[in-house]
Motif scaffolding. Structure first.
Motif, PDB file in Angstrom:
ATOM      1  N   PRO A   1      -7.434  -2.196  -4.814  1.00 48.18           N
ATOM      2  CA  PRO A   1      -8.067  -0.878  -4.681  1.00 48.18           C
ATOM      3  C   PRO A   1      -8.443  -0.329  -6.057  1.00 48.18           C
ATOM      4  N   LEU A   2      -9.345   0.643  -6.078  1.00 50.93           N
ATOM      5  CA  LEU A   2      -9.889   1.166  -7.335  1.00 50.93           C
ATOM      6  C   LEU A   2      -8.807   1.587  -8.315  1.00 50.93           C
ATOM      7  N   ASP A   3      -7.817   2.359  -7.857  1.00 49.17           N
ATOM      8  CA  ASP A   3      -6.807   2.852  -8.789  1.00 49.17           C
ATOM      9  C   ASP A   3      -5.976   1.710  -9.362  1.00 49.17           C
ATOM     10  N   GLU A   4      -5.713   0.686  -8.561  1.00 48.90           N
ATOM     11  CA  GLU A   4      -4.922  -0.446  -9.044  1.00 48.90           C
ATOM     12  C   GLU A   4      -5.708  -1.289 -10.041  1.00 48.90           C
ATOM     13  N   ARG A   5      -6.980  -1.528  -9.753  1.00 50.51           N
ATOM     14  CA  ARG A   5      -7.734  -2.372 -10.690  1.00 50.51           C
ATOM     15  C   ARG A   5      -7.956  -1.653 -12.017  1.00 50.51           C
ATOM     16  N   ASN A   6      -8.128  -0.334 -11.966  1.00 51.63           N
ATOM     17  CA  ASN A   6      -8.226   0.409 -13.220  1.00 51.63           C
ATOM     18  C   ASN A   6      -6.911   0.343 -13.990  1.00 51.63           C
ATOM     19  N   GLN A   7      -5.803   0.470 -13.268  1.00 46.94           N
ATOM     20  CA  GLN A   7      -4.493   0.384 -13.915  1.00 46.94           C
ATOM     21  C   GLN A   7      -4.292  -0.981 -14.565  1.00 46.94           C
ATOM     22  N   LEU A   8      -4.664  -2.033 -13.861  1.00 46.28           N
ATOM     23  CA  LEU A   8      -4.505  -3.380 -14.404  1.00 46.28           C
ATOM     24  C   LEU A   8      -5.357  -3.578 -15.659  1.00 46.28           C
ATOM     25  N   MET A   9      -6.607  -3.145 -15.606  1.00 51.57           N
ATOM     26  CA  MET A   9      -7.491  -3.360 -16.751  1.00 51.57           C
ATOM     27  C   MET A   9      -7.064  -2.510 -17.940  1.00 51.57           C
ATOM     28  N   ASP A  10      -6.664  -1.272 -17.686  1.00 54.00           N
ATOM     29  CA  ASP A  10      -6.212  -0.402 -18.775  1.00 54.00           C
ATOM     30  C   ASP A  10      -4.918  -0.943 -19.394  1.00 54.00           C
ATOM     31  N   TRP A  11      -4.045  -1.473 -18.555  1.00 55.34           N
ATOM     32  CA  TRP A  11      -2.780  -2.072 -19.004  1.00 55.34           C
ATOM     33  C   TRP A  11      -3.068  -3.309 -19.859  1.00 55.34           C
ATOM     34  N   LEU A  12      -4.060  -4.091 -19.445  1.00 59.16           N
ATOM     35  CA  LEU A  12      -4.451  -5.267 -20.222  1.00 59.16           C
ATOM     36  C   LEU A  12      -4.969  -4.849 -21.595  1.00 59.16           C
ATOM     37  N   MET A  13      -5.766  -3.796 -21.629  1.00 62.65           N
ATOM     38  CA  MET A  13      -6.276  -3.323 -22.915  1.00 62.65           C
ATOM     39  C   MET A  13      -5.141  -2.856 -23.820  1.00 62.65           C
ATOM     40  N   ALA A  14      -4.270  -2.015 -23.280  1.00 60.95           N
ATOM     41  CA  ALA A  14      -3.226  -1.400 -24.101  1.00 60.95           C
ATOM     42  C   ALA A  14      -2.198  -2.411 -24.590  1.00 60.95           C
ATOM     43  N   ASN A  15      -1.869  -3.380 -23.742  1.00 62.36           N
ATOM     44  CA  ASN A  15      -0.772  -4.293 -24.068  1.00 62.36           C
ATOM     45  C   ASN A  15      -1.209  -5.621 -24.671  1.00 62.36           C
ATOM     46  N   GLN A  16      -2.494  -5.950 -24.547  1.00 61.61           N
ATOM     47  CA  GLN A  16      -2.945  -7.241 -25.063  1.00 61.61           C
ATOM     48  C   GLN A  16      -4.242  -7.140 -25.866  1.00 61.61           C
ATOM     49  N   LEU A  17      -5.298  -6.638 -25.252  1.00 63.03           N
ATOM     50  CA  LEU A  17      -6.617  -6.723 -25.882  1.00 63.03           C
ATOM     51  C   LEU A  17      -6.703  -5.953 -27.191  1.00 63.03           C
ATOM     52  N   SER A  18      -5.976  -4.839 -27.288  1.00 61.79           N
ATOM     53  CA  SER A  18      -6.049  -4.022 -28.507  1.00 61.79           C
ATOM     54  C   SER A  18      -5.144  -4.540 -29.619  1.00 61.79           C
ATOM     55  N   LYS A  19      -4.413  -5.628 -29.354  1.00 56.92           N
ATOM     56  CA  LYS A  19      -3.415  -6.116 -30.314  1.00 56.92           C
ATOM     57  C   LYS A  19      -3.924  -7.235 -31.217  1.00 56.92           C
ATOM     58  N   ASP A  20      -5.118  -7.726 -30.958  1.00 57.67           N
ATOM     59  CA  ASP A  20      -5.603  -8.886 -31.707  1.00 57.67           C
ATOM     60  C   ASP A  20      -7.073  -8.672 -32.083  1.00 57.67           C
ATOM     61  N   LYS A  21      -7.431  -9.018 -33.301  1.00 57.58           N
ATOM     62  CA  LYS A  21      -8.798  -8.774 -33.775  1.00 57.58           C
ATOM     63  C   LYS A  21      -9.836  -9.490 -32.918  1.00 57.58           C
ATOM     64  N   LYS A  22      -9.487 -10.683 -32.448  1.00 50.65           N
ATOM     65  CA  LYS A  22     -10.442 -11.454 -31.645  1.00 50.65           C
ATOM     66  C   LYS A  22     -10.756 -10.732 -30.338  1.00 50.65           C
ATOM     67  N   THR A  23      -9.719 -10.217 -29.676  1.00 51.42           N
ATOM     68  CA  THR A  23      -9.953  -9.548 -28.398  1.00 51.42           C
ATOM     69  C   THR A  23     -10.534  -8.146 -28.596  1.00 51.42           C
ATOM     70  N   VAL A  24     -10.242  -7.515 -29.728  1.00 54.34           N
ATOM     71  CA  VAL A  24     -10.911  -6.246 -30.042  1.00 54.34           C
ATOM     72  C   VAL A  24     -12.415  -6.484 -30.173  1.00 54.34           C
ATOM     73  N   THR A  25     -12.777  -7.568 -30.842  1.00 53.75           N
ATOM     74  CA  THR A  25     -14.194  -7.911 -30.981  1.00 53.75           C
ATOM     75  C   THR A  25     -14.833  -8.141 -29.612  1.00 53.75           C
ATOM     76  N   LEU A  26     -14.091  -8.783 -28.716  1.00 59.65           N
ATOM     77  CA  LEU A  26     -14.611  -8.970 -27.358  1.00 59.65           C
ATOM     78  C   LEU A  26     -14.839  -7.618 -26.681  1.00 59.65           C
ATOM     79  N   MET A  27     -13.859  -6.731 -26.758  1.00 58.83           N
ATOM     80  CA  MET A  27     -14.003  -5.412 -26.126  1.00 58.83           C
ATOM     81  C   MET A  27     -15.225  -4.677 -26.652  1.00 58.83           C
ATOM     82  N   GLU A  28     -15.451  -4.794 -27.943  1.00 62.13           N
ATOM     83  CA  GLU A  28     -16.570  -4.088 -28.560  1.00 62.13           C
ATOM     84  C   GLU A  28     -17.927  -4.655 -28.137  1.00 62.13           C
TER      85      GLU A  28
END
Length: 213
Positions: free
Chosen positions: A77-104
């Protein structure tokens, strides 16, 4: 995917009473284990997937794998998928320069969840007090042109970005308030006690007053 006994044992510990703090305790014991993370992810359930994100190895988070994870999240559901993606950003994607570049690079991604994270990350740079990149004018122009036609999960993140720009950048404050007045997004929406409304004129006024800005 056939799951190991370790994965099954962890899944047996997770139930409807499990809290996010409990998941963090399990993750602290497990530490980093990408294969186990993928086994837990294969359960398709929210809580095991949140735990999986905590123990992933961000060095292995390629664009292809993130595409797969994003696609899997669409089954929630919408709220769960947003929670999962935001959790992925906060706990993984924002922690490494390579994945920050991907997000950007996700501003125009075909994945609405990845577009959400592009904008959420831009907001995060501002509300966490980091020096934002010199792209504020460009971001606001894009928000003004596209926000009303975006998916709800992306609209929220674009609105959130405009909100924090309006709080921290006085020269753009009136413009950001104007975006809220024009779109009317979240106007009149009820929020829990202590929470800030998402309607931009209210959000910017409250958050800037808190900081004496």
């Amino acid at each position: 995917m056939e799951r190991s006994s370790k994965a099954e044992s962890i899944l047996d510990q997770i139930n409807s009473k499990t809290k996010l703090g409990d998941l963090r305790k399990i993750a602290k014991d497990v530490k980093k284990d990408h294969n186990l993370a993928m086994e837990l992810w294969s359960s398709g359930e929210l809580l095991p997937r949140l735990l999986a994100i905590l123990i992933m190895d961000n060095k292995l988070l390629s664009q292809d794998l993130i595409n797969k994870l994003s696609k899997d999240m669409q089954d929630h559901p919408l709220d769960e998928r947003n929670q999962l993606m935001d959790w992925l950003m906060a706990n993984q994607l924002s922690k490494d320069k390579k994945t920050v570049t991907l997000m950007e690079s996700w501003r125009n991604s075909p994945s609405s969840l990845q577009r959400r994270i592009f904008w959420y990350y831009q907001a995060r740079l501002r509300w966490l007090g980091q020096t934002p990149p010199p792209n504020t004018e460009e971001l606001l122009s894009t928000i003004e042109k596209q926000i009303e036609n975006e998916e709800p999960e992306v609209q929220w993140a674009m609105n959130f970005t405009a909100g924090w720009i309006g709080v921290f950048d006085k020269k753009h404050r009136i413009r950001c308030i104007g975006i809220g007045e024009k779109t009317g997004l979240y106007k009149g929406e009820m929020v829990s006690k202590g929470c800030t409304p998402d309607y931009l004129p209210e959000f910017i006024a409250i958050e800037s007053n808190k900081r004496n800005l």
